[in-house]
Design an enzyme around this catalytic site. Sequence first.
Site, PDB file in Angstrom:
ATOM      1  CG  ASP A 271      -1.228 -24.098 -24.375  1.00 58.33           C
ATOM      2  OD1 ASP A 271      -1.530 -25.193 -23.884  1.00 58.33           O
ATOM      3  OD2 ASP A 271      -0.079 -23.604 -24.281  1.00 58.33           O
TER       4      ASP A 271
HETATM    5  C1  GLC Z   1       2.833 -25.037 -23.269  1.00 62.26           C
HETATM    6  C2  GLC Z   1       1.778 -25.704 -22.436  1.00 62.26           C
HETATM    7  C3  GLC Z   1       1.119 -24.800 -21.424  1.00 62.26           C
HETATM    8  C4  GLC Z   1       2.119 -23.736 -20.963  1.00 62.26           C
HETATM    9  C5  GLC Z   1       2.432 -22.857 -22.148  1.00 62.26           C
HETATM   10  C6  GLC Z   1       3.460 -21.767 -21.793  1.00 62.26           C
HETATM   11  O1  GLC Z   1       2.747 -25.480 -24.592  1.00 62.26           O
HETATM   12  O2  GLC Z   1       0.737 -26.397 -23.112  1.00 62.26           O
HETATM   13  O3  GLC Z   1       0.678 -25.628 -20.346  1.00 62.26           O
HETATM   14  O4  GLC Z   1       1.547 -22.967 -19.901  1.00 62.26           O
HETATM   15  O5  GLC Z   1       2.906 -23.608 -23.260  1.00 62.26           O
HETATM   16  O6  GLC Z   1       4.678 -22.367 -21.473  1.00 62.26           O
END
Ligand code: GLC
Length: 722
Positions: A271
């Site tokens: 993440d």
């Molecule tokens: C965010 C979210 C995740 C998302 C990622 C990219 O913090 O936790 O669900 O896919 O970043 O945007």
Amino acid sequence: MRTPEEIKTRVEELLSRMTLEEKIGQMVQSAGTDTTAIGGDVKTSPLEGLIAEGKIGSIIYMPDSAAMARHLQRIAVEKSRLGIPLIFCQDVIHGFQTIFPIPLAWSCSFDPDLVQRATEVSAKEATRAGIMLAFAPMLDIARDPRWGRISEGAGEDPYLDSRMARAEVLGYQGGEGGQGLGDGEHMAACLKHFVGYGAAEAGRDYNTVEISPSTLHNVYLPAFQAGVDAGAASVMPSFNLVDGVSSAASPYVLQELLRKELGFEGVIVSDYAAVFEVIAHGLAADEREAAERCANAGLDIEMATDLFNRELPKLVMEGKVPESLIDDAVRRILTLKFRLGIMDDPYLYMHEGEEEKTYLAPEHLAVARRLAQESAVLLKNDGALPLRKGAKIALVGPCADSRDQLGPWQFSKRAERTVTLKEGLEEKGFAVLCEPATTIHEELVGGINRAVKLAQDCDVVVLAVGEDMTMSGEASCRQEICVPAIQMELARAVAAVGKPVVAVVTCGRPLLLDWFDKNANAVLCAWFAGTEAGHALSDLLSGEANPSGKLSVTFPRSMGQIPLYYNHMNTGRPWNGVSDEKFVSRYLDGPNTPLYPFGHGLSYSAFRLTEAALSSGEMARDGALTVSAKVKNVSDVPGTAVLQMYLRDVAARIARPVKELKGFARVDLAPGEEKTVELPITPDLLRFHDGREWVLEPGRFVVMLGFSSADDQLEKLEFSLA
Ligand code: GLC
């Protein structure tokens, strides 16, 4: 499309030509235009320079246009030494330009086939702009409505979550095992957030999570298993700790659970900045240790930060991270690139000429409208709905004519195409006098008085209240899940006029609706209904569409009840909700029961369940049973019933929930029509994890059938497993 054997050969050949730095470059994902992360703004050189140096393997792609994607892809292909193309990714969670109801809403449709169609449309639109991997489906079970990301998942039930997981993976990837990958119209799915993210203590995002192994397996893992079995190409570990270690750095989570138990063989992408955040968790002294822990845990791609490029070469040279681990990660990444078709045609997803005519195409809007109709949940109705033709409507409240219907987690650049409730009702020919009266949090000058005057001159009040898109979603948790105070002031004022009041609630989570349940004549939970919100909601309010939505998440009466969910344990001192016993599991100052339970949802039709029966009272361990029942529409309105089947394992080696959803069926019925519905009961529905292993135990099981999880609405049968 290349065969797996051809891909394997070509991956090995390419890997053999890569330097260590080039291999590691494939393991880094830039955050596109996010200047706080690597690469900086796409319009500046850093990102383009990094791509040309082979230090970026994929990009979260914010400026979503085919032309920009082509521009960056050309740099990767023509300027980097090996010309390995980039994967472009985005959070295509419930639509790309055509926006569907939020996932919490569409899970209330109990219509996996339609949800699959919606994700297929999402993929068709996103792949026009160069995007080939969706950071979806989000599968986090959520039992605490304070948590803002409850909006992004399928609610509180593992079985429904699993059915939605499978539907979404098949929709994005074009069928079983990703058979549509590489056709240029489907995209890789990414199951997230692995695992337990929705169990954040106190409903506060990114907070600590404490889950027992049995609950982890019985509640939080099943949907991920369903997604893996459907062939999901990637998985994103969660920010939170699991047993003391954040998922991205956890060999238990990534190797034991994901790779070995679930059998996942695809790409694991962290993440956002989760590798860097290992330091803040207190799990690494510095960036070097953070990179080492995540690489050794088996993380394939670092999102948004750049510890891998900076630290891994040295760690490999020093033997602290085996190069074989790097090779395995790069094999998986390159395999995905081959499966996506970009190794043969890097520009396969760049359709400059097709973007506009594909986005919000009539057939896409039709899917959005139907799914929004099926996702809304009629919580209460004393007969005020459907609205009488020709009724003069006082449409009041901040959501009355608002285009803020798309939800907290979408990137549509066509929000102006969102249909408001006012527009929908007017298109139907209703005489609509509209007065927003307030914003979400403040009164417009004289607004409430104007709304009261309208109410006095009209036949019915439609009160459009709720949240705006900033009040749920990531990092948007609330301590009080109420309808904002000024809107309650408006509600009380217009209700005092004495005309029928129909409340339409726009929200990204369950809200406290006790006042509305007592004082409104009807309550429709609209959620964030998407691009076609106004059309779908006016279809429902006018009776042109008949509500069929069922809650996928519990609506509590009070904050003090939270967390409150239907598939709870019985405890050793269960309270029957009526006796005045003291030493039982209850409160001094309120009931245990929710305002609206899981599975609840009204219709303009009336359905009757009769002749519930089991094919046998005994089930062999390798056998199966069928439960059947007759469902009749005893009204003069055509409608759709959602028959739900719950099971209870009465006595087991560990305590089991009082009921668990294990099957459902949508049943379309004309007035007076009766159908026999059959649902299978198979051993996999009876298995549970005891904290050490999956078990199937002999004993007595209760089958419960009905149109809600509420005890008093369920027909009960029993069988024994041999
Ligand atoms: C965010 C979210 C995740 C998302 C990622 C990219 O913090 O936790 O669900 O896919 O970043 O945007």
